[in-house]
Enzyme design. Structure first.
Site, short mmCIF file in Angstrom:
data_model
loop_
_atom_site.label_atom_id
_atom_site.label_comp_id
_atom_site.label_asym_id
_atom_site.label_seq_id
_atom_site.Cartn_x
_atom_site.Cartn_y
_atom_site.Cartn_z
N ARG A 62 34.32 35.55 34.14
CA ARG A 62 35.20 34.50 34.62
C ARG A 62 35.54 33.60 33.44
O ARG A 62 34.74 33.46 32.51
CB ARG A 62 34.53 33.67 35.72
N LYS A 111 28.21 31.98 38.93
CA LYS A 111 28.30 31.03 40.03
C LYS A 111 26.94 30.79 40.65
O LYS A 111 26.14 31.71 40.80
CB LYS A 111 29.26 31.57 41.11
N HIS A 126 42.30 35.44 34.76
CA HIS A 126 41.78 36.16 35.93
C HIS A 126 42.40 37.54 36.05
O HIS A 126 41.75 38.48 36.53
CB HIS A 126 42.02 35.34 37.20
N ARG A 176 40.54 39.85 33.96
CA ARG A 176 39.29 40.21 34.67
C ARG A 176 39.59 41.32 35.68
O ARG A 176 38.81 42.27 35.81
CB ARG A 176 38.73 38.96 35.36
N HIS A 218 29.79 39.67 41.63
CA HIS A 218 30.15 39.47 43.04
C HIS A 218 28.89 39.52 43.90
O HIS A 218 28.07 40.44 43.76
CB HIS A 218 31.11 40.55 43.51
N TYR A 220 39.52 46.47 44.61
CA TYR A 220 40.00 47.29 43.50
C TYR A 220 40.22 48.73 43.91
O TYR A 220 41.03 49.44 43.31
CB TYR A 220 39.03 47.19 42.31
#
Length: 306
Positions: free
Chosen positions: A148, A172, A250, A253, A276, A285
């Site tokens: 990120r 995160k 992004h 990414r 994730h 994806y």
């Protein structure tokens, strides 16, 4: 309840380990909601379900995207759950409100050729050789790892010492993960470290404090900001002959994940590399590839021709 917003955010930070950007998003969404309440003379502690639904209708009338409205409702639900648990309210009026859902638009993906052109374009963007090297390193690291943008610009310089084959990323919620480095990314990283350390030495001689970041700057945070990197990528896109609207950190990414999947990588491995929490987030994806295959058949299959 306006006065309890700060306590709610502190609780999120302490108990859920919410990242700074997440807390800022909660703050923006809830301040908008509380501002709407004040404008319409509603007391948040006495608000009912119809009032919250009226707020969401007002958001829709403003033309806000489904994802924005869903995020705001999620923040309101958590805010009132906090109020219920702290006995500020005896109920959660937002509990049974259904959200607008999220649009499942497929991410726009850069092709491998476009990524190559971006990496080449970075060579010519910057005020001199040092900035050009930094820009190449930033893009190479982003595409090689799928980080990120906040993780990339906030990398500590210690993470890059010793010519590592992998980087330890703080993601995160304070969750750590390891991402491997390609040979090209490792080489550029070491070249940038030499240039960065030389610049830091000159700064120290002038009495400036040393930076702990890999990509230091004079910003308040002490490192290159997300916004500056976003604008930098637009400049590089122009240099590479690619529409700036098609390029962002992004989207690079997204390119990392899609190109890995297209070349046979396992979806679970990609989930771990992207950080994730749920593999369902990574599964988008697979839909990107399905759309590509469908377009390929419609374009080239003899029975698809008019």
């Amino acid at each position: 309840m306006q006065n309890w917003l700060g306590m709610f955010l502190e609780t999120k930070a302490a108990e859920a380990g919410a990242a700074k950007n997440t807390l800022e998003a909660y703050g923006r969404d809830l301040n908008d909601f509380l501002g709407w309440c004040a404008h319409h003379g509603h007391a948040p502690e006495a608000l009912g379900k119809p009032d919250i639904e009226a707020y969401l209708i007002a958001c829709d009338a403003q033309g806000l995207a489904k994802s924005t409205r869903a995020r705001r409702l999620s923040a309101i639900k958590q805010y009132y759950r906090f109020a219920y648990e702290e006995r500020i309210r005896s109920d959660n009026p937002a509990l049974e409100i259904s959200g607008p859902g999220r649009s499942k638009a497929l991410p726009q993906v850069l092709s491998e050729d476009e990524v190559t052109r971006l990496l080449e374009g970075a060579r010519a963007v910057g005020r001199g050789p040092v900035e050009q090297l930094r820009n190449r390193c930033l893009l190479e690291l982003l595409y090689a790892t799928g980080m990120r943008v906040s993780e990339l610009v906030g990398l500590p310089v210690a993470a890059a010492r010793g010519d590592p084959k992998v980087l330890l990323i703080m993601g995160k919620g304070g969750k750590e993960r390891i991402v491997p480095l390609s040979p090209d990314a490792r080489e550029l990283l070491q070249d940038w470290l030499v240039a960065r350390d030389a610049a830091e030495e000159l700064a120290r001689e002038k009495g400036q404090a040393a930076s702990r970041f890999l990509f230091p700057s004079r910003s308040k945070a002490g490192h290159m900001t997300r916004n500056r990197f976003y604008l930098l990528m637009k400049e590089i896109a122009v240099q590479a002959g690619i529409s700036p609207a098609k390029v962002s950190p992004h989207k690079l990414r997204h390119a990392f994940a899609t190109h890995l999947l297209a070349n046979g990588a396992d979806l679970r491995a990609i989930q771990m590399l992207l950080g994730h929490a749920d593999v369902a987030t990574t599964e988008i994806y697979t839909h990107v590839l399905e759309k590509r295959l469908q377009d390929l058949v419609l374009l080239h299959h003899p029975m698809a021709q008019d």
